[in-house]
Design a protein around this motif. Structure first.
Motif, PDB file in Angstrom:
ATOM      1  N   LYS A  97       0.840  -1.205   0.000  1.00  0.00           N
ATOM      2  CA  LYS A  97       0.000   0.000   0.000  1.00  0.00           C
ATOM      3  C   LYS A  97       0.873   1.253   0.000  1.00  0.00           C
ATOM      4  CE  LYS A  97      -4.147   1.686   2.356  1.00  0.00           C
ATOM      5  NZ  LYS A  97      -5.048   1.491   3.529  1.00  0.00           N
ATOM      6  N   LEU A  98       1.957   1.176   0.743  1.00  0.00           N
ATOM      7  CA  LEU A  98       2.909   2.289   0.799  1.00  0.00           C
ATOM      8  C   LEU A  98       3.599   2.464  -0.557  1.00  0.00           C
ATOM      9  CD1 LEU A  98       3.430   3.898   3.438  1.00  0.00           C
ATOM     10  CD2 LEU A  98       5.562   2.621   3.699  1.00  0.00           C
ATOM     11  N   ALA A  99       3.988   1.341  -1.161  1.00  0.00           N
ATOM     12  CA  ALA A  99       4.673   1.381  -2.454  1.00  0.00           C
ATOM     13  C   ALA A  99       3.771   1.954  -3.537  1.00  0.00           C
ATOM     14  CB  ALA A  99       5.136  -0.017  -2.839  1.00  0.00           C
ATOM     15  N   VAL A 124       2.853   9.274  -6.295  1.00  0.00           N
ATOM     16  CA  VAL A 124       3.491  10.574  -6.072  1.00  0.00           C
ATOM     17  C   VAL A 124       4.635  10.785  -7.055  1.00  0.00           C
ATOM     18  CG1 VAL A 124       4.596  12.073  -4.373  1.00  0.00           C
ATOM     19  CG2 VAL A 124       2.878  10.440  -3.631  1.00  0.00           C
ATOM     20  N   LEU A 125       5.319   9.703  -7.418  1.00  0.00           N
ATOM     21  CA  LEU A 125       6.397   9.814  -8.406  1.00  0.00           C
ATOM     22  C   LEU A 125       5.877  10.327  -9.743  1.00  0.00           C
ATOM     23  CD1 LEU A 125       8.586   6.592  -7.935  1.00  0.00           C
ATOM     24  CD2 LEU A 125       9.403   8.952  -7.837  1.00  0.00           C
ATOM     25  N   ASN A 126       4.683   9.913 -10.083  1.00  0.00           N
ATOM     26  CA  ASN A 126       4.114  10.287 -11.382  1.00  0.00           C
ATOM     27  C   ASN A 126       3.615  11.722 -11.391  1.00  0.00           C
ATOM     28  OD1 ASN A 126       4.630   7.752 -12.467  1.00  0.00           O
ATOM     29  ND2 ASN A 126       2.696   6.913 -11.691  1.00  0.00           N
ATOM     30  N   ALA A 127       3.087  12.174 -10.242  1.00  0.00           N
ATOM     31  CA  ALA A 127       2.574  13.548 -10.155  1.00  0.00           C
ATOM     32  C   ALA A 127       2.197  13.844  -8.713  1.00  0.00           C
ATOM     33  CB  ALA A 127       1.339  13.708 -11.058  1.00  0.00           C
ATOM     34  N   ILE A 146       8.855  11.902   1.097  1.00  0.00           N
ATOM     35  CA  ILE A 146       7.977  12.917   0.508  1.00  0.00           C
ATOM     36  C   ILE A 146       7.889  14.152   1.412  1.00  0.00           C
ATOM     37  CG2 ILE A 146       6.546  11.179  -0.641  1.00  0.00           C
ATOM     38  CD1 ILE A 146       4.383  11.822   1.542  1.00  0.00           C
ATOM     39  N   HIS A 147       7.422  15.242   0.816  1.00  0.00           N
ATOM     40  CA  HIS A 147       7.002  16.423   1.552  1.00  0.00           C
ATOM     41  C   HIS A 147       5.483  16.514   1.441  1.00  0.00           C
ATOM     42  CE1 HIS A 147      11.002  17.793   2.262  1.00  0.00           C
ATOM     43  NE2 HIS A 147      11.275  18.084   0.993  1.00  0.00           N
ATOM     44  N   ILE A 148       4.865  17.092   2.460  1.00  0.00           N
ATOM     45  CA  ILE A 148       3.425  17.326   2.422  1.00  0.00           C
ATOM     46  C   ILE A 148       3.190  18.817   2.604  1.00  0.00           C
ATOM     47  CG2 ILE A 148       1.186  16.829   3.481  1.00  0.00           C
ATOM     48  CD1 ILE A 148       2.340  14.233   4.555  1.00  0.00           C
ATOM     49  N   ALA A 149       2.500  19.428   1.642  1.00  0.00           N
ATOM     50  CA  ALA A 149       2.175  20.858   1.718  1.00  0.00           C
ATOM     51  C   ALA A 149       0.828  21.085   1.049  1.00  0.00           C
ATOM     52  CB  ALA A 149       3.254  21.694   1.050  1.00  0.00           C
ATOM     53  N   ASP A 150      -0.071  21.728   1.793  1.00  0.00           N
ATOM     54  CA  ASP A 150      -1.409  22.012   1.268  1.00  0.00           C
ATOM     55  C   ASP A 150      -2.087  20.748   0.737  1.00  0.00           C
ATOM     56  OD1 ASP A 150      -1.038  24.740   1.793  1.00  0.00           O
ATOM     57  OD2 ASP A 150      -0.031  25.031  -0.134  1.00  0.00           O
ATOM     58  N   HIS A 151      -1.932  19.668   1.507  1.00  0.00           N
ATOM     59  CA  HIS A 151      -2.550  18.378   1.185  1.00  0.00           C
ATOM     60  C   HIS A 151      -1.987  17.746  -0.086  1.00  0.00           C
ATOM     61  CE1 HIS A 151      -5.400  19.282   4.338  1.00  0.00           C
ATOM     62  NE2 HIS A 151      -5.729  20.413   3.735  1.00  0.00           N
ATOM     63  N   GLN A 152      -0.918  18.304  -0.632  1.00  0.00           N
ATOM     64  CA  GLN A 152      -0.288  17.738  -1.813  1.00  0.00           C
ATOM     65  C   GLN A 152       1.014  17.054  -1.414  1.00  0.00           C
ATOM     66  OE1 GLN A 152      -1.349  17.704  -5.206  1.00  0.00           O
ATOM     67  NE2 GLN A 152      -3.263  18.239  -4.170  1.00  0.00           N
ATOM     68  N   LEU A 153       1.282  15.907  -2.011  1.00  0.00           N
ATOM     69  CA  LEU A 153       2.483  15.135  -1.728  1.00  0.00           C
ATOM     70  C   LEU A 153       3.462  15.270  -2.883  1.00  0.00           C
ATOM     71  CD1 LEU A 153       0.326  13.976   0.182  1.00  0.00           C
ATOM     72  CD2 LEU A 153       1.320  11.722  -0.172  1.00  0.00           C
ATOM     73  N   THR A 154       4.713  15.573  -2.569  1.00  0.00           N
ATOM     74  CA  THR A 154       5.752  15.670  -3.595  1.00  0.00           C
ATOM     75  C   THR A 154       7.001  14.926  -3.128  1.00  0.00           C
ATOM     76  OG1 THR A 154       6.503  17.770  -2.653  1.00  0.00           O
ATOM     77  CG2 THR A 154       4.957  17.900  -4.487  1.00  0.00           C
ATOM     78  N   ILE A 155       7.789  14.443  -4.080  1.00  0.00           N
ATOM     79  CA  ILE A 155       9.035  13.736  -3.747  1.00  0.00           C
ATOM     80  C   ILE A 155      10.003  14.708  -3.089  1.00  0.00           C
ATOM     81  CG2 ILE A 155      10.942  12.362  -4.652  1.00  0.00           C
ATOM     82  CD1 ILE A 155       8.183  11.049  -4.851  1.00  0.00           C
ATOM     83  N   SER A 156      10.688  14.263  -2.036  1.00  0.00           N
ATOM     84  CA  SER A 156      11.474  15.181  -1.217  1.00  0.00           C
ATOM     85  C   SER A 156      12.806  15.578  -1.838  1.00  0.00           C
ATOM     86  CB  SER A 156      11.715  14.572   0.163  1.00  0.00           C
ATOM     87  OG  SER A 156      12.433  13.352   0.058  1.00  0.00           O
ATOM     88  N   CYS A 157      13.380  14.737  -2.701  1.00  0.00           N
ATOM     89  CA  CYS A 157      14.675  15.108  -3.300  1.00  0.00           C
ATOM     90  C   CYS A 157      14.920  14.285  -4.562  1.00  0.00           C
ATOM     91  CB  CYS A 157      15.821  14.920  -2.305  1.00  0.00           C
ATOM     92  SG  CYS A 157      16.080  13.212  -1.762  1.00  0.00           S
ATOM     93  N   GLN A 167      12.236   5.985  -9.715  1.00  0.00           N
ATOM     94  CA  GLN A 167      11.698   5.974 -11.082  1.00  0.00           C
ATOM     95  C   GLN A 167      12.368   4.863 -11.881  1.00  0.00           C
ATOM     96  OE1 GLN A 167      12.165  10.004 -12.536  1.00  0.00           O
ATOM     97  NE2 GLN A 167       9.976  10.431 -12.211  1.00  0.00           N
ATOM     98  N   ASN A 168      13.669   4.709 -11.687  1.00  0.00           N
ATOM     99  CA  ASN A 168      14.400   3.612 -12.325  1.00  0.00           C
ATOM    100  C   ASN A 168      13.860   2.258 -11.870  1.00  0.00           C
ATOM    101  OD1 ASN A 168      16.256   4.466 -14.167  1.00  0.00           O
ATOM    102  ND2 ASN A 168      17.921   4.675 -12.686  1.00  0.00           N
ATOM    103  N   TYR A 169      13.662   2.145 -10.561  1.00  0.00           N
ATOM    104  CA  TYR A 169      13.227   0.863  -9.981  1.00  0.00           C
ATOM    105  C   TYR A 169      11.834   0.497 -10.480  1.00  0.00           C
ATOM    106  CZ  TYR A 169      11.499  -2.549  -6.664  1.00  0.00           C
ATOM    107  OH  TYR A 169      10.946  -3.671  -6.092  1.00  0.00           O
ATOM    108  N   PHE A 170      10.893   1.413 -10.398  1.00  0.00           N
ATOM    109  CA  PHE A 170       9.515   1.083 -10.770  1.00  0.00           C
ATOM    110  C   PHE A 170       9.334   0.913 -12.275  1.00  0.00           C
ATOM    111  CE2 PHE A 170       8.392   3.142  -6.592  1.00  0.00           C
ATOM    112  CZ  PHE A 170       7.889   1.982  -6.013  1.00  0.00           C
TER     113      PHE A 170
END
Length: 449
Positions: A397-399, A405-408, A426-437, A445-448
């Protein structure tokens, strides 16, 4: 012997440049006293400067000798300090054309003589690589002096929570406070079997660390329940037996989130103890510090939660100035381009920065070369990336959420989002999740794919 003040100044500069650590006032006092012909004892130094003898003897002095040993390159103690300092000062003032003398010429560090510390685990108290974050440490030190102190430290894994706790406890010791640290990461799974089992473990640990004889069975009444028993034990025994305030540090309370019933009981208990400090003088001896990586998703009534009282500290990532400072301490001054590359790759996460600088020094490979393969399995972050990957593999579920999040930028279930954030992914801001670095973005992205 050289002039005492010259030797003191030389030693202070030597420690600062070769370890990156500035001596405290009391360390300078001990340093100067150790250079005098008639040396005063630790007990005398403590009394004259309003410190406890145990703090001087077991904390301040050992830390000073470690720093001086690192700076000089030899084991230093009270006896040999004057001779070693004089010899090193003489070598610097009268250099000889040998490899060793060349490496030591000038007070400035070289890679040969600077301290190289593993980035794993807590940053040691005497380390010259601990980066203070603005005023966070000072705020925490002042807070635990207050009778109702309750400090909540929140940050993802490997951000420096445990290192900060160690320094808060060290400061508490300097005030002659009792200090106890409990890491829930060290508790066996059987400890979490029930509230009764956990709270008996909790009370027993505190008792032992304070050096008190256990009287738990005398206070534990099965008909009263674990929460009342714990409260009575603390109020009627532990807090009455100690003569000074107690700083109780709880590290890794995230462990409790996997046991909602137990977590609810324990957090309600902590809140009740905080409320007791308002009116009951004996409870004012208790000052609590707790650290967690995961956002709190255990439902608790507002008036029974410990997560909305006291002082909240959220550890930030390193900024560019702090990274450049840490690089200097590793004897790796960064170009503007290297600094930008490192910040973009790591997002300023302390552990990721430390790994890069450590490996560059250890392997004697320029940072820009190491970073070229950093996002690959063969790179310097191999072990760390595999750990993060294993966490995702253990929880499909985590994966799945992380893949989204990786996609958008995405919105996912709140509990899942908190777990991803606790891993630093990840970072969380304004209910949006983004990759942290970029490190995590490129690798996963390579792995998936």
């Amino acid at each position: 012997m050289k002039n005492i003040e010259d030797l003191v100044e030389f030693a202070i500069d030597l420690v600062a440049t070769r370890t990156g650590f500035s001596l405290t006032f009391i360390q300078k006092v001990i340093l100067r006293e150790s250079l005098l012909e008639y040396k005063r004892t630790y007990a005398q130094i403590a009394e004259e400067n309003n410190y406890s003898e145990s703090y001087i003897k077991f904390s301040v002095a050992p830390k000073l000798w470690r720093l001086l040993s690192q700076a000089i390159g030899e084991k230093v103690n009270k006896t040999n300090l004057p001779a070693l300092l004089e010899q090193h000062l003489l070598n610097l003032n009268n250099p000889v054309p040998t490899e060793t003398a060349t490496a030591m010429s000038g007070v400035g560090l070289t890679a040969k003589y600077s301290v190289l510390e593993s980035p794993e685990g807590q940053v040691p108290l005497a380390s010259g690589l601990y980066v203070e974050r603005s005023t966070i440490e000072k705020i925490c030190y002042q807070e635990i002096l207050q009778p109702r102190a309750f400090i909540r430290i929140k940050a993802p894994r490997k951000m420096g929570k445990t290192s900060l706790i160690a320094r808060i406890l060290d400061y508490g010791s300097s005030q002659n406070y009792h200090t106890v640290r409990l890491s829930l990461h060290c508790a066996g799974t059987q400890v979490f079997a029930s509230s009764d089992r956990f709270l008996r473990w909790f009370c027993t640990n505190v008792t032992q660390q304070l050096g008190l004889a256990s009287q738990l069975n005398d206070y534990w009444d099965e008909d009263m329940g674990a929460l009342i028993n714990s409260t009575i034990y603390f109020q009627g025994y532990i807090l009455k037996e100690i003569s000074h305030p107690l700083v109780l540090a709880l590290d890794g309370i995230d462990q409790l989130f996997e046991y909602p019933g137990l977590a609810s009981d324990f957090f309600v208990l902590l809140r009740s103890w905080y409320e007791e400090t308002k009116d009951t003088s004996v409870w004012q001896k208790l000052r609590v510090v707790m650290a967690h990586a995961v956002e709190v998703y255990i439902p608790l009534p507002t008036h029974r939660s410990p997560f909305n009282v006291g002082l909240a500290i959220e550890l930030p990532t390193f900024n560019a100035e702090e990274v450049q400072d840490l690089a200097q301490r590793h004897q790796l001054p960064l170009t503007v381009l290297e600094l930008e590359q490192l910040m973009k790759l790591t997002g300023g996460f302390p552990y990721l920065i430390r790994v890069a600088l450590y490996e560059s020094r250890r392997l004697n490979i320029p940072l820009k070369i190491l970073l070229q393969d950093a996002t690959l399995d063969k790179g310097i972050y191999q072990k760390h990336l595999h750990y993060q990957l294993s966490k995702l593999q253990q929880n499909p579920k985590l994966a799945d959420a992380f893949r989204q999040v990786l996609n958008a930028p995405s919105e996912v279930e709140i509990e899942v989002a908190f777990k991803l954030k606790s891993l630093g992914l990840i970072h969380i801001a304004d209910h949006q999740l983004t990759i942290s670095c970029e490190l995590y973005r490129d690798y996963f992205q390579n792995y998936f794919s």
